[in-house]
Write a protein that holds these residues in place. Structure first.
Motif, PDB file in Angstrom:
ATOM      1  N   GLY A   1       8.785  22.639  10.059  1.00 22.06           N
ATOM      2  CA  GLY A   1       8.028  23.265   8.098  1.00 22.06           C
ATOM      3  C   GLY A   1       6.631  23.481   7.874  1.00 22.06           C
ATOM      4  N   VAL A   2       6.367  24.071   7.158  1.00 21.91           N
ATOM      5  CA  VAL A   2       5.057  24.511   6.376  1.00 21.91           C
ATOM      6  C   VAL A   2       5.310  23.187   5.323  1.00 21.91           C
ATOM      7  CG1 VAL A   2       3.433  26.443   5.834  1.00 21.91           C
ATOM      8  CG2 VAL A   2       4.628  26.314   8.347  1.00 21.91           C
ATOM      9  N   LEU A   3       4.356  22.535   5.019  1.00 21.59           N
ATOM     10  CA  LEU A   3       4.701  22.170   3.194  1.00 21.59           C
ATOM     11  C   LEU A   3       2.980  23.022   2.586  1.00 21.59           C
ATOM     12  CD1 LEU A   3       6.362  20.416   4.711  1.00 21.59           C
ATOM     13  CD2 LEU A   3       5.034  18.519   4.124  1.00 21.59           C
ATOM     14  N   PRO A   4       3.080  23.504   1.412  1.00 20.94           N
ATOM     15  CA  PRO A   4       2.020  23.976   0.818  1.00 20.94           C
ATOM     16  C   PRO A   4       0.818  22.107   0.456  1.00 20.94           C
ATOM     17  CG  PRO A   4       4.122  23.725  -0.441  1.00 20.94           C
ATOM     18  CD  PRO A   4       3.836  22.759   0.603  1.00 20.94           C
ATOM     19  N   ARG A   5       0.009  22.857  -0.331  1.00 25.78           N
ATOM     20  CA  ARG A   5      -1.184  21.785  -0.631  1.00 25.78           C
ATOM     21  C   ARG A   5      -0.544  21.262  -2.069  1.00 25.78           C
ATOM     22  NH1 ARG A   5      -7.005  24.981   0.484  1.00 25.78           N
ATOM     23  NH2 ARG A   5      -6.631  24.529   2.932  1.00 25.78           N
ATOM     24  N   ARG A   6      -0.417  20.068  -2.543  1.00 22.80           N
ATOM     25  CA  ARG A   6       0.267  19.950  -3.210  1.00 22.80           C
ATOM     26  C   ARG A   6      -0.963  18.297  -3.736  1.00 22.80           C
ATOM     27  NH1 ARG A   6       7.144  20.219  -4.054  1.00 22.80           N
ATOM     28  NH2 ARG A   6       6.592  19.810  -6.471  1.00 22.80           N
ATOM     29  N   THR A   7      -0.580  18.213  -5.504  1.00 19.91           N
ATOM     30  CA  THR A   7      -1.220  16.945  -5.500  1.00 19.91           C
ATOM     31  C   THR A   7      -0.723  15.367  -5.906  1.00 19.91           C
ATOM     32  OG1 THR A   7      -1.946  17.369  -7.517  1.00 19.91           O
ATOM     33  CG2 THR A   7      -3.573  17.656  -5.286  1.00 19.91           C
ATOM     34  N   GLU A   8       0.998  15.945  -6.329  1.00 20.95           N
ATOM     35  CA  GLU A   8       2.291  15.300  -7.495  1.00 20.95           C
ATOM     36  C   GLU A   8       2.203  14.359  -6.930  1.00 20.95           C
ATOM     37  OE1 GLU A   8       3.774  19.346  -7.517  1.00 20.95           O
ATOM     38  OE2 GLU A   8       1.900  18.752  -6.934  1.00 20.95           O
ATOM     39  N   LEU A   9       2.530  14.570  -5.214  1.00 21.89           N
ATOM     40  CA  LEU A   9       3.029  13.425  -4.883  1.00 21.89           C
ATOM     41  C   LEU A   9       2.729  12.039  -4.814  1.00 21.89           C
ATOM     42  CD1 LEU A   9       4.468  15.104  -1.992  1.00 21.89           C
ATOM     43  CD2 LEU A   9       5.644  15.056  -4.262  1.00 21.89           C
ATOM     44  N   ALA A  10       0.979  11.911  -4.945  1.00 23.67           N
ATOM     45  CA  ALA A  10       0.450  10.922  -4.729  1.00 23.67           C
ATOM     46  C   ALA A  10       0.761   9.511  -5.096  1.00 23.67           C
ATOM     47  CB  ALA A  10      -0.838  11.282  -5.284  1.00 23.67           C
ATOM     48  N   VAL A  11       1.240   8.766  -4.177  1.00 20.65           N
ATOM     49  CA  VAL A  11       1.754   7.082  -4.844  1.00 20.65           C
ATOM     50  C   VAL A  11       0.527   6.248  -4.607  1.00 20.65           C
ATOM     51  CG1 VAL A  11       3.152   5.499  -3.781  1.00 20.65           C
ATOM     52  CG2 VAL A  11       3.398   7.760  -4.014  1.00 20.65           C
ATOM     53  N   PRO A  12       0.237   5.600  -6.420  1.00 18.25           N
ATOM     54  CA  PRO A  12      -0.759   5.031  -6.484  1.00 18.25           C
ATOM     55  C   PRO A  12      -1.046   4.034  -5.536  1.00 18.25           C
ATOM     56  CG  PRO A  12       0.620   4.572  -8.600  1.00 18.25           C
ATOM     57  CD  PRO A  12       1.470   5.681  -7.328  1.00 18.25           C
ATOM     58  N   SER A  13      -2.538   3.607  -5.062  1.00 14.50           N
ATOM     59  CA  SER A  13      -2.515   2.594  -4.193  1.00 14.50           C
ATOM     60  C   SER A  13      -3.425   1.912  -4.309  1.00 14.50           C
ATOM     61  CB  SER A  13      -3.394   3.112  -2.565  1.00 14.50           C
ATOM     62  OG  SER A  13      -4.293   4.140  -3.027  1.00 14.50           O
ATOM     63  N   ARG A  14      -3.725   1.017  -3.379  1.00 16.49           N
ATOM     64  CA  ARG A  14      -4.150  -0.325  -4.761  1.00 16.49           C
ATOM     65  C   ARG A  14      -5.358  -0.904  -2.507  1.00 16.49           C
ATOM     66  NH1 ARG A  14      -0.321  -3.648  -5.422  1.00 16.49           N
ATOM     67  NH2 ARG A  14       0.140  -3.563  -7.451  1.00 16.49           N
ATOM     68  N   HIS A  15      -5.852  -2.430  -2.791  1.00 16.25           N
ATOM     69  CA  HIS A  15      -6.220  -2.797  -1.682  1.00 16.25           C
ATOM     70  C   HIS A  15      -6.047  -2.734  -0.309  1.00 16.25           C
ATOM     71  CE1 HIS A  15      -5.066  -6.104  -4.059  1.00 16.25           C
ATOM     72  NE2 HIS A  15      -5.405  -6.694  -3.013  1.00 16.25           N
ATOM     73  N   LEU A  16      -4.595  -3.171  -0.006  1.00 18.26           N
ATOM     74  CA  LEU A  16      -3.639  -3.216   0.555  1.00 18.26           C
ATOM     75  C   LEU A  16      -2.800  -2.324   0.919  1.00 18.26           C
ATOM     76  CD1 LEU A  16      -3.199  -7.077   0.875  1.00 18.26           C
ATOM     77  CD2 LEU A  16      -4.597  -5.886   2.046  1.00 18.26           C
ATOM     78  N   GLY A  17      -3.219  -0.560   0.581  1.00 18.66           N
ATOM     79  CA  GLY A  17      -2.528   0.175   0.308  1.00 18.66           C
ATOM     80  C   GLY A  17      -1.409   1.070  -0.840  1.00 18.66           C
ATOM     81  N   LEU A  18      -0.455   1.635  -0.298  1.00 12.24           N
ATOM     82  CA  LEU A  18      -0.103   2.045  -1.603  1.00 12.24           C
ATOM     83  C   LEU A  18       0.818   0.289  -2.465  1.00 12.24           C
ATOM     84  CD1 LEU A  18       2.500   4.682   0.165  1.00 12.24           C
ATOM     85  CD2 LEU A  18       0.718   5.182  -1.206  1.00 12.24           C
ATOM     86  N   VAL A  19       0.419   0.980  -3.774  1.00  9.98           N
ATOM     87  CA  VAL A  19       1.742   0.427  -4.731  1.00  9.98           C
ATOM     88  C   VAL A  19       3.619   0.241  -4.033  1.00  9.98           C
ATOM     89  CG1 VAL A  19       2.129  -0.188  -7.104  1.00  9.98           C
ATOM     90  CG2 VAL A  19       0.449   1.116  -6.295  1.00  9.98           C
ATOM     91  N   THR A  20       3.459  -1.169  -3.859  1.00  7.28           N
ATOM     92  CA  THR A  20       5.213  -1.531  -3.478  1.00  7.28           C
ATOM     93  C   THR A  20       6.273  -0.067  -3.745  1.00  7.28           C
ATOM     94  OG1 THR A  20       5.927  -3.633  -4.580  1.00  7.28           O
ATOM     95  CG2 THR A  20       4.565  -3.554  -2.223  1.00  7.28           C
ATOM     96  N   ALA A  21       7.143  -0.716  -3.610  1.00  8.00           N
ATOM     97  CA  ALA A  21       8.334  -0.080  -4.435  1.00  8.00           C
ATOM     98  C   ALA A  21       9.299  -0.619  -5.301  1.00  8.00           C
ATOM     99  CB  ALA A  21       8.995   0.637  -3.325  1.00  8.00           C
ATOM    100  N   ALA A  22       8.592  -1.701  -4.819  1.00  2.47           N
ATOM    101  CA  ALA A  22       9.709  -3.010  -6.256  1.00  2.47           C
ATOM    102  C   ALA A  22       8.899  -3.261  -7.007  1.00  2.47           C
ATOM    103  CB  ALA A  22       9.218  -3.893  -5.574  1.00  2.47           C
ATOM    104  N   GLU A  23       7.313  -2.956  -6.801  1.00  5.68           N
ATOM    105  CA  GLU A  23       6.277  -2.705  -8.422  1.00  5.68           C
ATOM    106  C   GLU A  23       6.796  -1.805  -8.520  1.00  5.68           C
ATOM    107  OE1 GLU A  23       2.561  -5.090  -7.408  1.00  5.68           O
ATOM    108  OE2 GLU A  23       2.945  -3.858  -5.606  1.00  5.68           O
TER     109      GLU A  23
END
Length: 443
Positions: free
Chosen positions: A174-196
């Motif tokens: 696979g070859v994935l292009p550069r994209r920015t809209e997939l960023a998931v919010p993060s905080r001090h321990l990593g990504l924001v959880t799916a539950a939140e």
């Protein structure tokens, strides 16, 4: 027959979560039953894996459960699936700091699965050949079956990268292009959880699925995946539990989402009826509650709402006063304190909690300093610590744990066992059975 493939990377931040989660969702959407796994003690990625695959995301961590359980746990979690997609941790050969134990490479060997390497190609072209050559030759027992090129800038960039991969004989899947809209919010321990993250988490998974389906050859990934070897299948129980089934309330929702799928399975097999309770919404414990599990999570992000739910805090304090077994880890420990960042909590433990700027992180080889509803005094466990918090005092008069290089930590207070140490129930099934037995006595 279940086929398995491990999605790894040279380093954290290369895009393996996007590729792994996208693969899970893309396979599931075309009708392929997917079993999702995450290597290491991470609680956050499995939440997104669960959304993607429609099956519980599970962890594989030989440090916490013992290497002899890895194969059986995979076969347990993969029952009824066609393919197991296993996301790695950090870089391919990164594991426990002292010796690399528990690395993605090691777990891939335990599972008997090939590796697809996700490479961040921003800022490099032919040099990717040297990188791939180094990773493949560093440990010849690791079978790197193909490459997904990520953050590729142009068609010309892709051509050069494909040629570099051909030089070392590794297929590009696979070859994935550069994209920015997939960023998931993060905080001090990593990504924001799916539950939140709620609806936005589903949207993020949708975007990963669409990206991977468009730019990764799904059939080629399935072709390099290999059948899981036969062997024992992990079981949460060995026989019918005896006695009355006590109600064990387990906190969940946005504030307490750090748990392992096997925990509920073990509680059920030991004879408990597990009922979920959301401290952000529910104002009372389930009817007939005999015991309570408070897993980790991000209570500090919801401290005002937790403090505002006085009826549930009172109910928990009253349950603790009866001596009922309560198991609290990390975030659960904070919730049981008098206060968190000055906001009143359950006031079960004689301690205060506060957020700090310091990250405490690492595996711990711990010994139980005090007998409790979970562990006998002197019992040894492998656990994991991961937080930005401090509790004062660090331990009560009857501390839960001790480990080399640190003062005693945690609280055994009546029926409460509370500490910062995360343990994996599948690695300590006796503790779950002991906890349920204590709940049966009080039910």
């Amino acid at each position: 027959m279940v086929r398995a493939v491990v999605i790894a990377a040279p380093a954290s931040g290369s895009g393996k979560t996007t590729v792994a989660t996208g693969l899970m969702a893309a396979f599931a959407r075309r009708g392929t039953a997917v079993a999702p796994f995450k290597i290491g003690p991470d609680y956050i990625d499995p939440g997104y894996h669960t959304l993607a695959a429609g099956r519980p995301g599970r962890n594989l961590d030989p440090v916490l459960v013992g290497e002899q359980r890895i194969g059986p746990l995979v076969r347990h979690g993969a029952r009824g699936a066609e393919v197991a997609v296993i996301e790695g941790v950090m870089g391919l050969f990164d594991g426990r700091v002292s010796d690399g134990y528990g690395s993605t490479a090691q777990v891939a060997a335990m599972v008997g699965a090939p590796v697809v390497l996700v490479v961040d190609c921003k800022g490099q072209s032919r040099s990717v050949a040297a990188l791939l050559h180094g990773f493949r030759s560093f440990d010849p027992t690791v079978r790197i079956a193909g490459v997904v090129l990520n953050r590729v800038g142009s068609e010309r960039h892709a051509e050069v990268l494909r040629a570099a991969c051909a030089e070392v004989g590794l297929p590009v899947l696979g070859v994935l292009p550069r994209r920015t809209e997939l960023a998931v919010p993060s905080r001090h321990l990593g990504l924001v959880t799916a539950a939140e993250h709620g609806v936005a988490a589903t949207s993020a998974v949708d975007a990963m699925a669409e990206l991977v389906a468009e730019h990764v050859d799904l059939d080629a990934v399935l072709a390099v995946a290999e059948p899981l070897p036969g062997g024992d299948v992990w079981s949460p129980g060995t026989g019918e539990p005896q006695g009355r089934r006590p109600v064990v309330a387990m906190a969940g929702g946005a504030a307490f989402s750090f748990g392992y799928a096997e925990h509920v399975e073990l509680l059920d097999a030991a004879g408990a009826d597990v009922v979920l309770v959301d401290p952000l919404r529910d104002e009372k414990l389930p009817d007939g509650t005999s015991a309570l599990v408070l897993p980790g999570g991000f209570p500090e992000e919801h401290v005002v709402a937790l403090g505002g739910n006085a009826p549930l805090r009172t109910a928990i304090r009253e349950l603790a006063a009866t001596g009922a077994p309560i198991h609290a880890e990390c975030g659960g420990l904070l919730y049981l304190c008098r206060d968190l960042d000055g906001v009143e909590m359950c006031d079960v433990l004689p301690a205060s909690a506060a957020m700090t700027g310091r990250l405490t992180l690492g595996y711990r080889e711990a010994v139980a300093l005090t007998g409790s509803s979970l562990f006998a005094a002197g019992e040894r466990v492998s656990g994991h610590e991961f937080h930005h918090c401090a509790v004062t005092p660090r331990a009560g008069e009857r501390p839960a744990w001790g480990w080399r290089g640190a003062e005693p930590e945690g609280f055994v207070h009546g029926g409460v066992h509370a500490s910062f140490l995360h343990t994996h129930p599948a690695g300590n099934p006796g503790a779950v059975a002991r906890f349920v037995a204590a709940a049966q006595v009080g039910s």
